[in-house]
Design a protein around this motif. Structure first.
Motif, short mmCIF file in Angstrom:
data_model
loop_
_atom_site.label_atom_id
_atom_site.label_comp_id
_atom_site.label_asym_id
_atom_site.label_seq_id
_atom_site.Cartn_x
_atom_site.Cartn_y
_atom_site.Cartn_z
N GLY A 238 36.77 33.79 38.57
CA GLY A 238 35.75 33.03 37.78
C GLY A 238 35.86 31.44 37.88
N THR A 239 37.01 30.85 37.93
CA THR A 239 37.29 29.46 37.73
C THR A 239 37.05 28.79 39.14
OG1 THR A 239 39.53 29.57 37.91
CG2 THR A 239 38.53 29.79 35.71
N LYS A 240 37.37 27.67 39.09
CA LYS A 240 36.91 26.74 40.45
C LYS A 240 38.14 27.12 41.27
CE LYS A 240 37.13 21.68 41.94
NZ LYS A 240 37.49 20.44 41.47
N LYS A 241 37.35 27.52 42.59
CA LYS A 241 38.41 27.70 43.84
C LYS A 241 39.05 26.53 44.30
CE LYS A 241 36.10 32.28 44.77
NZ LYS A 241 35.53 32.84 45.88
N GLY A 242 40.31 26.60 45.01
CA GLY A 242 40.94 25.53 45.45
C GLY A 242 41.64 24.46 44.71
N SER A 243 41.53 24.89 43.30
CA SER A 243 42.05 23.88 42.46
C SER A 243 43.50 23.78 42.57
CB SER A 243 41.82 24.40 40.88
OG SER A 243 42.55 23.54 40.09
N LYS A 244 44.15 22.62 42.34
CA LYS A 244 45.66 22.52 42.54
C LYS A 244 46.09 22.69 41.09
CE LYS A 244 45.33 18.90 46.10
NZ LYS A 244 45.58 19.80 47.14
N LEU A 245 45.61 22.95 39.93
CA LEU A 245 46.14 23.02 38.68
C LEU A 245 47.06 24.21 38.65
CD1 LEU A 245 43.26 22.28 36.55
CD2 LEU A 245 45.45 21.25 36.50
N PRO A 246 46.65 25.56 39.32
CA PRO A 246 47.83 26.62 39.27
C PRO A 246 49.18 26.44 40.01
CG PRO A 246 45.65 27.38 40.06
CD PRO A 246 45.36 25.94 40.05
N GLY A 247 49.13 25.39 40.87
CA GLY A 247 50.24 24.82 41.35
C GLY A 247 51.10 23.94 40.67
N ILE A 248 50.34 23.26 39.80
CA ILE A 248 50.88 22.31 38.99
C ILE A 248 51.56 23.16 37.76
CG2 ILE A 248 50.69 20.68 37.00
CD1 ILE A 248 48.59 19.54 39.12
N THR A 249 50.79 24.28 37.19
CA THR A 249 51.32 25.19 36.18
C THR A 249 52.40 25.97 36.63
OG1 THR A 249 49.16 25.52 35.46
CG2 THR A 249 50.66 27.12 34.89
N ALA A 250 52.49 26.49 37.95
CA ALA A 250 53.70 27.18 38.29
C ALA A 250 54.75 26.39 38.42
CB ALA A 250 53.35 27.93 39.81
N ALA A 251 54.66 24.90 38.96
CA ALA A 251 55.84 24.14 38.92
C ALA A 251 56.42 23.88 37.54
CB ALA A 251 55.53 22.86 39.71
N LEU A 252 55.62 23.72 36.68
CA LEU A 252 56.04 23.34 35.26
C LEU A 252 56.80 24.51 34.88
CD1 LEU A 252 52.94 21.22 34.04
CD2 LEU A 252 55.24 20.70 34.45
N VAL A 253 56.26 25.59 34.99
CA VAL A 253 56.80 26.76 34.60
C VAL A 253 58.26 27.15 35.11
CG1 VAL A 253 56.91 29.32 34.37
CG2 VAL A 253 54.78 28.03 33.84
N GLU A 254 58.38 26.97 36.36
CA GLU A 254 59.56 27.07 37.08
C GLU A 254 60.72 26.20 36.44
OE1 GLU A 254 61.40 26.97 41.56
OE2 GLU A 254 59.46 26.23 41.34
N GLU A 255 60.35 24.97 36.49
CA GLU A 255 60.97 23.91 35.85
C GLU A 255 61.72 24.27 34.22
OE1 GLU A 255 60.59 19.08 34.59
OE2 GLU A 255 60.53 19.63 36.83
N PHE A 256 60.81 24.77 33.74
CA PHE A 256 60.98 25.02 32.21
C PHE A 256 62.09 26.43 32.31
CE2 PHE A 256 59.90 28.25 28.81
CZ PHE A 256 60.56 27.36 27.74
N LEU A 257 61.78 27.32 33.11
CA LEU A 257 62.60 28.48 33.16
C LEU A 257 64.01 28.05 33.78
CD1 LEU A 257 60.05 31.50 34.40
CD2 LEU A 257 60.79 30.66 31.98
N ASN A 258 64.01 27.05 34.63
CA ASN A 258 65.33 26.76 35.19
C ASN A 258 66.09 25.64 34.44
OD1 ASN A 258 65.06 28.47 37.34
ND2 ASN A 258 63.99 27.03 38.79
N GLU A 259 65.62 25.34 33.22
CA GLU A 259 66.43 24.35 32.58
C GLU A 259 67.67 24.89 31.68
OE1 GLU A 259 63.47 23.02 29.68
OE2 GLU A 259 62.60 21.31 30.96
#
Length: 259
Positions: A238-259
């Motif tokens: 239901g949110t905006k399709k094609g947004s780059k925000l999920p990719g940014i979120t995933a990258a931030l989560v990956e960095e946090f989990l790998n710290e």
């Protein structure tokens, strides 16, 4: 969503709890959906990004999606106990947890009630006090009916639920949980010892100020505010399709989990 690796139901505290396992990694990332949601509505768009760097265990909580209901109200504490019991059933000793919206509050309760199974937590648009929600949020539940439920959430539930008539039950229990929601004590959050990342959108239903407050209560916690509205950080249905925000979120989560 990418091909599912494993699908199953676990006997958990009177429930047959539905779960999916994607990807591969030593310490899994457990995904906990928002209110009225399924795995697909909360995480369908971001799941492939998470499973690219981590094993993912996605769950459906009491009365949601494919998981049945029981003769008891919903609560964040009980949801936390249910997820902990699921991991015991799956023989998972320790995991990372990511929760969205109500799932974020459940994630905090897991860290509070079951610290021994927690490696790190990510809380996206979660809350621990009523004043953390935007003005008017709780007033909206006073006369809420099923007609007020977002159509993408309704449709997703009806696609997967074994008993379609239970949509009303889920809705009523979700509303009752929020109407009766009581503030948690600050010391509950101070008791969280796991590394934590708090995320929120700048026009979310949870205020940035509340998210900052939570990040200050959990020692050493990190905090991120990104532009957008509720759900856009994960590409919720239901949110905006094609947004780059999920990719940014995933990258931030990956960095946090790998710290």
């Amino acid at each position: 969503m990418e091909k599912i690796k494993t699908v199953g139901y676990a006997p958990v505290n009177g429930l047959k709890m539905y779960y999916e396992i994607h990807g591969d990694c030593d310490i899994p990332l457990v995904l906990i959906h928002g209110g009225g949601s399924t795995i697909e509505t909360s995480f369908g768009n971001i799941m492939p990004l998470f499973s690219a760097f981590s094993k993912v265990i996605a769950v459906e909580l009491q009365a949601h999606g494919r998981t049945n209901d029981r003769d008891a109200p919903e609560s964040f504490e009980q949801d936390a106990d249910d997820v902990a019991a699921l991991l015991k059933y799956l023989k998972v000793d320790k995991a990372n947890f990511l929760g969205f919206s109500n799932g974020g509050s459940t994630t905090m309760q897991i860290a509070i009630r079951h610290p021994q199974i927690v490696n790190k937590i990510v809380v996206i648009a979660g809350a621990y006090k009523r004043d953390g929600f935007i003005p008017g949020f709780f007033e909206g539940f006073k006369n809420a009916t099923l007609a007020n439920m977002p159509e993408p959430l309704k449709e997703a539930y009806l696609r997967v639920a074994p008993d379609k008539s239970c949509l009303q039950v889920m809705f009523d229990k979700d509303v009752a949980r929020m109407v009766s929601f009581k503030d948690w004590h600050d010391d509950a959050l101070r008791s969280i010892k796991a590394p934590a990342l708090f995320m929120v959108a700048d026009r979310d239903v949870i205020t940035a100020e509340h998210t900052i407050q939570m990040s200050h209560l959990v020692q050493g916690a990190q905090m991120v505010v990104l532009p957008g509205t509720h759900g856009v950080l994960i590409g919720e249905a239901g949110t905006k399709k094609g947004s780059k925000l999920p990719g940014i979120t995933a990258a931030l989560v990956e960095e946090f989990l790998n710290e």
